[in-house]
Design a protein around this motif. Structure first.
Motif, mmCIF file in Angstrom:
data_model
loop_
_atom_site.group_PDB
_atom_site.id
_atom_site.type_symbol
_atom_site.label_atom_id
_atom_site.label_comp_id
_atom_site.label_asym_id
_atom_site.label_seq_id
_atom_site.Cartn_x
_atom_site.Cartn_y
_atom_site.Cartn_z
ATOM 1 N N VAL A 205 -11.683 24.873 -7.793
ATOM 2 C CA VAL A 205 -11.292 25.324 -9.124
ATOM 3 C C VAL A 205 -10.507 26.631 -9.025
ATOM 4 C CG1 VAL A 205 -12.118 25.989 -11.404
ATOM 5 C CG2 VAL A 205 -13.338 24.244 -10.103
ATOM 6 N N ALA A 206 -10.997 27.558 -8.185
ATOM 7 C CA ALA A 206 -10.323 28.844 -8.030
ATOM 8 C C ALA A 206 -8.922 28.665 -7.459
ATOM 9 C CB ALA A 206 -11.150 29.759 -7.120
ATOM 10 N N PHE A 207 -8.770 27.712 -6.543
ATOM 11 C CA PHE A 207 -7.458 27.489 -5.941
ATOM 12 C C PHE A 207 -6.469 26.983 -6.987
ATOM 13 C CE2 PHE A 207 -4.165 25.585 -3.395
ATOM 14 C CZ PHE A 207 -4.081 26.426 -2.300
ATOM 15 N N VAL A 208 -6.897 26.021 -7.815
ATOM 16 C CA VAL A 208 -6.014 25.504 -8.871
ATOM 17 C C VAL A 208 -5.664 26.611 -9.860
ATOM 18 C CG1 VAL A 208 -5.853 23.902 -10.812
ATOM 19 C CG2 VAL A 208 -6.845 23.136 -8.652
ATOM 20 N N MET A 209 -6.657 27.421 -10.242
ATOM 21 C CA MET A 209 -6.388 28.489 -11.198
ATOM 22 C C MET A 209 -5.459 29.541 -10.599
ATOM 23 S SD MET A 209 -9.129 30.530 -13.579
ATOM 24 C CE MET A 209 -9.838 28.991 -14.162
ATOM 25 N N GLY A 210 -5.626 29.825 -9.310
ATOM 26 C CA GLY A 210 -4.728 30.767 -8.668
ATOM 27 C C GLY A 210 -3.306 30.261 -8.596
ATOM 28 N N ALA A 211 -3.153 28.943 -8.375
ATOM 29 C CA ALA A 211 -1.817 28.362 -8.232
ATOM 30 C C ALA A 211 -1.143 28.084 -9.561
ATOM 31 C CB ALA A 211 -1.898 27.068 -7.422
ATOM 32 N N PRO A 254 -9.173 34.068 -17.446
ATOM 33 C CA PRO A 254 -9.526 35.490 -17.286
ATOM 34 C C PRO A 254 -8.398 36.288 -16.643
ATOM 35 C CG PRO A 254 -11.355 34.080 -16.614
ATOM 36 C CD PRO A 254 -10.172 33.172 -16.830
ATOM 37 N N GLU A 255 -8.261 37.505 -17.075
ATOM 38 C CA GLU A 255 -7.221 38.377 -16.553
ATOM 39 C C GLU A 255 -7.382 38.561 -15.047
ATOM 40 O OE1 GLU A 255 -5.411 42.890 -17.280
ATOM 41 O OE2 GLU A 255 -7.048 42.108 -18.526
ATOM 42 N N GLY A 256 -6.272 38.410 -14.328
ATOM 43 C CA GLY A 256 -6.284 38.610 -12.887
ATOM 44 C C GLY A 256 -6.581 37.364 -12.075
ATOM 45 N N ALA A 258 -4.894 34.335 -12.331
ATOM 46 C CA ALA A 258 -3.653 33.660 -11.953
ATOM 47 C C ALA A 258 -3.039 34.358 -10.745
ATOM 48 C CB ALA A 258 -2.666 33.680 -13.115
ATOM 49 N N GLY A 259 -2.739 33.571 -9.722
ATOM 50 C CA GLY A 259 -2.110 34.102 -8.519
ATOM 51 C C GLY A 259 -3.056 34.735 -7.530
ATOM 52 N N ALA A 260 -4.348 34.793 -7.831
ATOM 53 C CA ALA A 260 -5.304 35.438 -6.929
ATOM 54 C C ALA A 260 -5.622 34.528 -5.738
ATOM 55 C CB ALA A 260 -6.582 35.798 -7.676
ATOM 56 N N ASP A 261 -6.070 35.149 -4.659
ATOM 57 C CA ASP A 261 -6.340 34.445 -3.401
ATOM 58 C C ASP A 261 -7.850 34.362 -3.188
ATOM 59 O OD1 ASP A 261 -6.498 33.414 -0.871
ATOM 60 O OD2 ASP A 261 -5.473 35.066 0.139
ATOM 61 N N PHE A 268 -12.126 39.162 -5.459
ATOM 62 C CA PHE A 268 -11.818 38.096 -6.413
ATOM 63 C C PHE A 268 -12.797 36.930 -6.249
ATOM 64 C CE2 PHE A 268 -9.586 33.971 -7.043
ATOM 65 C CZ PHE A 268 -9.588 33.980 -8.430
ATOM 66 N N ARG A 269 -13.140 36.597 -5.010
ATOM 67 C CA ARG A 269 -14.070 35.487 -4.777
ATOM 68 C C ARG A 269 -15.399 35.742 -5.491
ATOM 69 N NH1 ARG A 269 -13.194 35.009 0.180
ATOM 70 N NH2 ARG A 269 -14.850 36.299 1.056
ATOM 71 N N GLN A 270 -15.917 36.962 -5.389
ATOM 72 C CA GLN A 270 -17.175 37.275 -6.052
ATOM 73 C C GLN A 270 -17.017 37.252 -7.569
ATOM 74 O OE1 GLN A 270 -20.310 37.789 -4.538
ATOM 75 N NE2 GLN A 270 -20.808 37.406 -6.695
ATOM 76 N N ARG A 271 -15.891 37.773 -8.067
ATOM 77 C CA ARG A 271 -15.654 37.772 -9.509
ATOM 78 C C ARG A 271 -15.547 36.356 -10.048
ATOM 79 N NH1 ARG A 271 -10.213 39.565 -12.583
ATOM 80 N NH2 ARG A 271 -11.000 39.433 -14.713
ATOM 81 N N PHE A 272 -14.867 35.492 -9.302
ATOM 82 C CA PHE A 272 -14.719 34.110 -9.760
ATOM 83 C C PHE A 272 -16.063 33.399 -9.742
ATOM 84 C CE2 PHE A 272 -13.756 29.655 -9.683
ATOM 85 C CZ PHE A 272 -12.681 29.546 -10.553
#
Length: 293
Positions: A205-211, A254-256, A258-261, A268-272
């Motif tokens: 999910v995080a990967f799709v949201m980042g991309a 959530p802010e930040g 999009a585009g996060a790794d 970011f991993r912990q926040r997600f």
């Protein structure tokens, strides 16, 4: 109508509709491939989801016609057929997919799932998923990765390619965050702290949201509940599913995010993970209220 006769008629109608719509899909996909100009191909690409939505519409009509199942749908105001959504849902049974398609058909763009690569060999449906650009993912066992370390990360690369294409069109990217269907045994083995859910798997999910987070309109959070709790497709068409309850909730990105790794950024991993765990705790509380009556 007797149960066996109703199930047989439903099965025949499903096969006939699938073959008809599948033939139309494959013909349109072949025609798209033969077209010389990209602008014409892009125009034809809008026909393919329309054919799939017609097939889904027939399936929804069959559920209404052959069952007395009561659908209770809450929320979903503001959904757009031309939007872009990341759809997150709990996973109870094989009934989830026809229920999601029935409830969301033509309210949002066609749901697209990440599928296991071997599903491309499912008769008719596999070729339809291919024609509709469903991404097929290859999963590697620990033993395969130990023998060939270069395969590590191949699934993320396939996800990245799919997201690049999805950025160009209205799309609903569907993800069952638990990764597998819920059972009490899996819940107990996972020890996730939820009563009605399994532990959410955040990475995909995080990967799709980042991309895609910068082009997504919203996250569509879906909660599914059945009476009885985990019905099969046979139960549905045998009219043994009394109630289907669906809760829809639109959430902003959530802010930040999009585009996060997710892989390379521990903060970011912990926040997600914190974000999705809160989402799952709210979903678990909602299911507890429904289960209590």
């Amino acid at each position: 109508m007797p149960v066996m006769a109703r199930m047989a008629m439903a099965a025949l109608l499903f096969i006939a509709s699938t073959c008809l719509h599948g033939a139309l899909l494959l013909a349109a996909a072949l025609f798209r491939w033969l077209l010389p100009l990209p602008c014409l191909r892009r125009r034809l690409e809008r026909w393919l989801p329309a054919i799939a939505e017609s097939w889904i519409g027939v399936n929804g009509w069959m559920i209404d016609r052959f069952t007395r199942t009561r659908f209770i749908v809450e929320g979903g105001e503001g959904l757009r057929a031309e939007g872009r959504y990341l759809v997150l849902a709990n996973h109870r049974s094989w009934v989830d997919i026809p229920v999601l398609q029935k409830v969301l058909n033509r309210r949002i763009p066609l749901l697209r799932f990440f599928l296991k690569r071997n599903l491309i060999w499912v008769p008719v449906l596999g070729l339809c998923w291919w024609a509709l650009d469903f991404p097929f993912m290859r999963r590697y066992t620990p033993q395969q990765l130990a023998r060939r370390p270069e395969l590590a990360g191949r699934d993320l690369e396939e996800t990245r390619k799919a997201c690049l294409k999805f950025r160009q069109l209205p799309v609903s990217v569907m993800n069952f965050v638990e990764g597998t269907r819920f059972t009490p045994e899996k819940r107990q083995a996972g020890d996730a702290g939820y009563r009605h859910l399994l532990r959410p798997k955040a990475g995909g999910v995080a990967f799709v949201m980042g991309a895609m987070g910068d082009v997504l309109d919203a996250v569509l959070d879906v909660t599914l509940h059945y009476e009885p709790a985990t019905p099969s497709l046979v139960d549905l068409f045998a009219d043994r599913v009394r109630t289907v309850r669906v809760h829809l909730r639109l959430l902003s990105i959530p802010e930040g995010f999009a585009g996060a790794d997710y892989t390379g950024d521990p903060q970011f991993r912990q926040r997600f993970q914190d974000w999705i765990n809160v989402l799952w705790a709210e979903k678990d509380a909602r299911l507890a209220r429904w289960s209590a009556g």
